[in-house]
Structure formats: C-alpha cells, structure tokens
Motif scaffolding. Structure first.
Motif, PDB file in Angstrom:
ATOM      1  N   UNK A   1     -13.145  -6.343   1.062  1.00 33.00           N
ATOM      2  CA  UNK A   1     -13.726  -6.342  -0.287  1.00 33.00           C
ATOM      3  C   UNK A   1     -12.691  -6.381  -1.408  1.00 33.00           C
ATOM      4  N   UNK A   2     -11.453  -6.697  -1.068  1.00 38.40           N
ATOM      5  CA  UNK A   2     -10.486  -7.021  -2.116  1.00 38.40           C
ATOM      6  C   UNK A   2     -10.879  -8.345  -2.779  1.00 38.40           C
ATOM      7  N   UNK A   3     -10.233  -8.651  -3.879  1.00 37.42           N
ATOM      8  CA  UNK A   3     -10.417  -9.930  -4.562  1.00 37.42           C
ATOM      9  C   UNK A   3      -9.057 -10.591  -4.723  1.00 37.42           C
ATOM     10  N   UNK A   4      -9.024 -11.912  -4.528  1.00 37.26           N
ATOM     11  CA  UNK A   4      -7.816 -12.669  -4.861  1.00 37.26           C
ATOM     12  C   UNK A   4      -8.191 -13.670  -5.950  1.00 37.26           C
ATOM     13  N   UNK A   5      -7.237 -13.956  -6.805  1.00 40.78           N
ATOM     14  CA  UNK A   5      -7.515 -14.750  -8.000  1.00 40.78           C
ATOM     15  C   UNK A   5      -6.552 -15.929  -8.047  1.00 40.78           C
ATOM     16  N   UNK A   6      -7.090 -17.102  -8.383  1.00 37.99           N
ATOM     17  CA  UNK A   6      -6.199 -18.239  -8.627  1.00 37.99           C
ATOM     18  C   UNK A   6      -6.751 -18.984  -9.835  1.00 37.99           C
ATOM     19  N   UNK A   7      -5.967 -19.083 -10.901  1.00 38.34           N
ATOM     20  CA  UNK A   7      -6.494 -19.640 -12.148  1.00 38.34           C
ATOM     21  C   UNK A   7      -7.701 -18.824 -12.587  1.00 38.34           C
ATOM     22  N   UNK A   8      -8.845 -19.503 -12.839  1.00 43.06           N
ATOM     23  CA  UNK A   8     -10.047 -18.786 -13.261  1.00 43.06           C
ATOM     24  C   UNK A   8     -10.992 -18.518 -12.097  1.00 43.06           C
ATOM     25  N   UNK A   9     -10.525 -18.786 -10.882  1.00 38.73           N
ATOM     26  CA  UNK A   9     -11.371 -18.626  -9.692  1.00 38.73           C
ATOM     27  C   UNK A   9     -11.030 -17.331  -8.956  1.00 38.73           C
TER      28      UNK A   9
END
Ligand SMILES: [Zn+2]
Ligand SMILES: [Zn+2]
Length: 211
Positions: free
Chosen positions: A115-123
C-alpha cells in the motif's frame, strides 16, 4: 495519464517496462534486467526524462542491470520489498549460474511495503506486496490507466514459479486472489514474461487461479 512501452530484455525475454507521465515526460524503468544501451536508446527516442528505477523483485533477469543503470544515471532504486534482500545479495551468483553478464548487488534507495505509493510526474501508482514467487515481490498498479505491472506473480495462462528458496505456492495464490483480483477484471496486466492479458480473462481461463 500514464503511458508505457515494454521492451523484452535478456535471454529470458523479460518484459522491462518504461513508464511515463505524458504531461511531464518523467519516466521510470521497471525491472532493467539488462541490455541497458537498448533501453536508454528507447528513452532517448521517446524524449523521456528517466528519473527512477522501480523493482518488482530481485531475480537476475529483472535486476541484472539495476546497479549499473543506477550508477550511470544517478537514479534512485525504488523497491523491492525487504523480503528480497537475499536475492539482491545473491545477484553475482545468480548471474554466474544463468550465464548472464556480471551482475552487482545494490542497496535500494527506498524499500517498498504493501500500500505504498510511487510517483512519476503527475502519475501515482499503488504498490501491492505479492509474495510467493519471491518473498519481497511487489507489483505496481495504475488505477487511472487500469494497468498493473506484475513481474513474475501472474502470466497469461500461468503463474510464477514457487520452487525457489522461500517460494510458497499457497502464498502466491493468496497474493493473486486477494491483491490482484480487487484491481478489477478490466485491468490489463503486464507480466514479467510473455503477452499481456486482463485479470478477468485469467479468472475465466487460467487453470491455476480461475474462479
Ligand atoms: Zn522471477
Ligand atoms: Zn522473470
């Protein structure tokens, strides 16, 4: 919106994926197992800004190029889950065993948990911990794009091997049913090897995990 391009690499035809935000062109590479020059040529051709390495698990065909790529471009290594530490430590031996080019161990910049989140740009993509094939295997899910990058958890018509150290068949089945199926039948998944499929199709026809 998330875009992606899958590039099969290594003698195992491992589906390395470039994923990027189409607004910023910021990109991550999932599982750079090898053939780094080919991957970087695609990055250049697509005009992407490569920002991170995301790792599903630490088998050689998925992680054989990770240390070198991180060093060459000063990229952070995100994932996998700490359960795969022994596979990371063993990368040099894995390489020798399977006749791969010399592979180095690495230290993830950031370990991942369920349930972590990874972010790339606005995604943003959700991380699910899916042990069974390896104890530290994670998958990356874009709810917006209805895509999941599942490594060697699930394949079109099959499932990941569980005969490696710390593999566990029942745990793999539980990971698939409890953590992948809730993403929805219409979610397209990109497996570590072979063609894409949908979770709905696997629930209908995959002999290992059908309903
Ligand atoms: Zn694997
Ligand atoms: Zn694999």
């Amino acid at each position: 919106m998330l875009r992606y391009l899958t590039v099969p690499v290594t003698a195992f035809a491992q589906n390395c994926s470039l994923v990027w935000c189409d607004e910023t062109k910021d990109a991550a590479v999932i599982d750079p197992g090898g053939e780094l020059d080919r991957l970087l040529a695609e990055v250049q051709r697509l005009g992407l800004n490569l920002k991170a390495i995301w790792q599903t698990h630490a088998h050689i065909d998925h992680a054989g190029g990770t240390a070198e790529l991180a060093r060459r471009l000063s990229l952070p290594i995100i994932g996998p889950h700490p359960g795969d530490q022994f596979w990371i430590t063993g990368l040099p031996q894995q390489g020798a065993m399977f006749g791969f080019p010399p592979a180095e161990a690495f230290t993830p910049t950031r370990w991942l948990a369920d349930r972590d989140t990874v972010q790339i740009g606005r995604c943003a993509l959700d991380v699910r911990h899916c042990p069974g094939h390896t104890p530290g295997h994670v998958v990356f899910h874009s709810a917006e794009a209805k895509r999941a990058f599942v490594g060697d958890v699930l394949f079109a018509g099959s499932i990941g091997r569980t005969d490696f150290p710390q593999g566990n068949h029942q745990q793999l089945l539980d990971s698939i049913k409890e953590r992948l199926w809730p993403m929805g039948d219409d979610t397209v998944f990109i497996p570590g090897h072979g063609p894409e499929s949908t979770f709905g199709e696997e629930r209908r026809s995959n002999p290992y995990v059908r309903d």
